[in-house]
Design an enzyme around this catalytic site. Structure first.
Site, short mmCIF file in Angstrom:
data_model
loop_
_atom_site.label_atom_id
_atom_site.label_comp_id
_atom_site.label_asym_id
_atom_site.label_seq_id
_atom_site.Cartn_x
_atom_site.Cartn_y
_atom_site.Cartn_z
N ARG A 169 0.85 -1.18 0.00
CA ARG A 169 0.00 0.00 0.00
C ARG A 169 0.89 1.24 0.00
NH1 ARG A 169 1.64 1.72 3.97
NH2 ARG A 169 0.69 3.74 3.67
N GLY A 170 0.24 2.41 -0.21
CA GLY A 170 1.00 3.65 -0.35
C GLY A 170 1.09 3.94 -1.84
N ALA A 171 0.66 5.14 -2.23
CA ALA A 171 0.52 5.44 -3.65
C ALA A 171 1.80 5.18 -4.45
CB ALA A 171 0.05 6.89 -3.82
N ARG B 291 -7.10 -0.41 -7.47
CA ARG B 291 -7.48 0.64 -6.51
C ARG B 291 -7.66 1.95 -7.27
NH1 ARG B 291 -4.63 0.88 -0.98
NH2 ARG B 291 -6.67 1.74 -0.48
N GLN C 178 -2.61 2.14 9.95
CA GLN C 178 -1.28 2.27 9.32
C GLN C 178 -0.32 3.09 10.19
OE1 GLN C 178 -4.16 2.77 7.75
NE2 GLN C 178 -4.15 1.92 5.69
N ASP D 155 -2.22 10.72 -1.99
CA ASP D 155 -2.49 9.68 -2.97
C ASP D 155 -2.76 10.27 -4.35
OD1 ASP D 155 -3.19 8.41 -0.22
OD2 ASP D 155 -2.87 6.76 -1.62
N ASN E 38 -5.93 12.06 0.22
CA ASN E 38 -5.02 11.25 1.03
C ASN E 38 -5.88 10.41 1.98
OD1 ASN E 38 -2.34 10.50 1.86
ND2 ASN E 38 -2.61 11.72 3.70
N LYS E 39 -5.23 9.58 2.76
CA LYS E 39 -5.91 8.66 3.68
C LYS E 39 -7.03 9.37 4.45
CE LYS E 39 -5.42 5.17 4.17
NZ LYS E 39 -6.32 4.33 3.32
#
Lengths: 345, 345
Positions: free
Chosen positions: B45-47, B85, B189, B230, B240-241
């Site tokens: 995970r993580g753009a 995603r 996270q 993101d 973002n998250k």
């Protein structure tokens, strides 16, 4: 069982809130030490419910001691119960009332007098929450989506609930489209307790994580916020479950009314503002473990305040059994203090 | 293992982020379907890391097919990987680059060309995160307490990290007093990944629940916020998250600088503003279950957006490998787009 805390014949029966929503289990407590322990470990939680439980705890202390040692036992119980949780004011208000009975009725009538006082405290909470529910529901618009945080419901009040009392009354009046429940980390009172109460009452509830509040507000999905309070200072500053302050700031940024519902007993006229409210720090375990399993990385420090303080300027109205109060709160709260029977709009 | 995603000889090796912080386990993936699955289930995970993984996934597809079927296999992989995603733009930017290689080099040189392009994408992320760390650290004051949300670290970028890269660079420069990590529900996270990276790097980290951010800010305990992104729109709106937007509103209310760190590949010049960014909705299980056990009351509905959008007016600066950009972002981002090599302060 009608309430989450009740006096049954000669002892306290208490819903074990730690087991919700999976089990609805009631504990029978027969000593004041058991009650103190139940307050500490959050078997019972919610400021008004803690106040009621503590009053019954004092009765148990009196009941369990021979008449010659009754006063000593009661004094010890007042002391032990007073050290359980520092933030909620109802606990101290309740113990002060029980202490006054001790001072005024020492000797053989003490047990009866303490029992009567504890039952009164409970009865007053029940009536207060009925009045709060009715008054607060008048503020909820038709077709409303309401957000609530933590649990200010039946189980938190040993009565009908304050914030949830209002929401359910508005629901009975056909005004509620949806209730958004923030899960309320770390102990998840929203997910476990509020969701349980709302589903049980047949009300439409949607659970979100605390971090989603801003996003939901930005999409125009919230018409008002209704929360409870653990202590309210003379100027209207509100101590409540951690996360309340963030929600109040977000509500203001999105022009959403922010209502605080609490029995008048929650108002602490002895403190000038929220700066004097002690914020309880709780164990790191609540944050780093979930369902008994460690989730956080080893070695990280933890900060775990149980409450925060929302300054009065972010509060749209305080709803107590004495009516709906808007700013300026200091003057209004002073007027209410001198007007215990009255209703004020 | 140097990075959370890497190309080892002929396959992808990937840190299984789902097992952190308890186990540091690496998976060897040999097909593009395995890579797609790893993106979906958040093994990676993580753009930026997703972008790198997807590029390697395309190489695996080419490698696994006989030469005559290679183009078809690559087209299928581009399609499948593109549906994993929806929010992070790096994924699409990466797949577009791989697609261009397919168009430009069909036939026998395809596998080599795709491999070179994937390695380039990864190398560019590594260099970008080094530049971002250096540039961003210049914004951190001496003795700072910095708050970060989610994980924009080494493991999220397959490189040195963006937000965490900056924080750790500032730490190396002796500027950091404390790093406040918000746990980042629902998937934690912050608690699992960021805390793990910071502790591992010997940096002083304190974990809080997301609901505590406002309280900590109100006590004057935060000097600045640094988060990743993101996707960033042409006007500077930042996806973002989930929870980032709430933190940005709270930062503004407390006059705290709010910095966004992201490689230039995160900037999507094809969209005018944040309204066009699709917000991924994830499964309710993430909210109602913890460590595999149901915690929420049965019958409650759940809303679980994975991201939110922070409007540009709440962003103090965007830090990319092309420099530090302050408002007005639309003009600045346009200038940067035409100035890929340059550094801009």
């Amino acid at each position: 069982m009608k309430y989450s805390v009740d006096w049954i014949d000669d002892h306290v029966r208490m819903l074990d809130q730690r087991l919700l929503p999976h089990e609805e289990q009631y504990l029978d407590l027969t000593t004041s030490d058991e009650v103190a322990e139940a307050i500490c470990n959050m078997t019972v939680r919610g400021a008004p419910a803690i106040g009621v439980a503590a009053a019954y705890g004092v009765v148990l202390a009196a009941q369990g001691a021979p008449e010659t040692e009754r006063e000593t036992a009661v004094r010890r119980a007042l002391d032990v119960l007073g050290q359980t949780r520092p933030t909620a004011v109802n606990l101290f208000a309740s113990l002060r009332r029980m202490n006054r009975v001790l001072d005024e009725c020492p000797g053989e009538g003490l047990l009866d007098a303490l029992t009567r006082e504890a039952l009164s405290i409970h009865q007053e909470e029940i009536e207060a929450s009925q009045h709060i529910s009715k008054a607060g529901a008048s503020l909820i618009p038709h077709g409303a989506t309401v957000l609530t945080h933590c649990n200010a419901g039946m189980i938190a009040t040993a009565a009908h609930g304050t914030a949830i009392g209002i929401i359910l009354e508005a629901h009975r009046q056909g005004k509620i489209r949806l209730i958004i429940v923030s899960e309320t980390r770390p102990l998840l009172q929203g997910a476990r307790l509020t969701a349980w109460e709302l589903v049980r009452a047949g009300a439409p509830a949607t659970l979100i994580c605390d971090s989603m509040v801003g996003h939901v507000m930005s999409r125009g999905h919230i018409d008002c916020v209704v929360v409870g309070a653990d202590r309210i200072a003379s100027n209207g500053d509100v101590a409540n479950k951690i996360g309340t302050y963030s929600i109040a700031v977000l509500a203001r940024a999105h022009h959403i009314p922010f209502y605080v519902a609490a029995p008048y007993s929650t108002i602490d006229t002895s403190i000038r503002d929220g700066d004097s409210i002690e914020i309880e720090q709780r164990n790191a375990t609540e944050v780093v473990e979930l369902s008994g399993q460690r989730v956080a990385a080893d070695g990280v420090q933890v900060y775990n305040p149980a409450f925060d303080v929302t300054p009065h300027h972010l509060v749209t109205a305080i709803i107590s059994e004495r009516g709906i109060l808007k700013a300026p709160f200091r003057r209004g709260l002073k007027t209410l203090a001198g007007n215990p029977g009255g209703r004020r709009k």
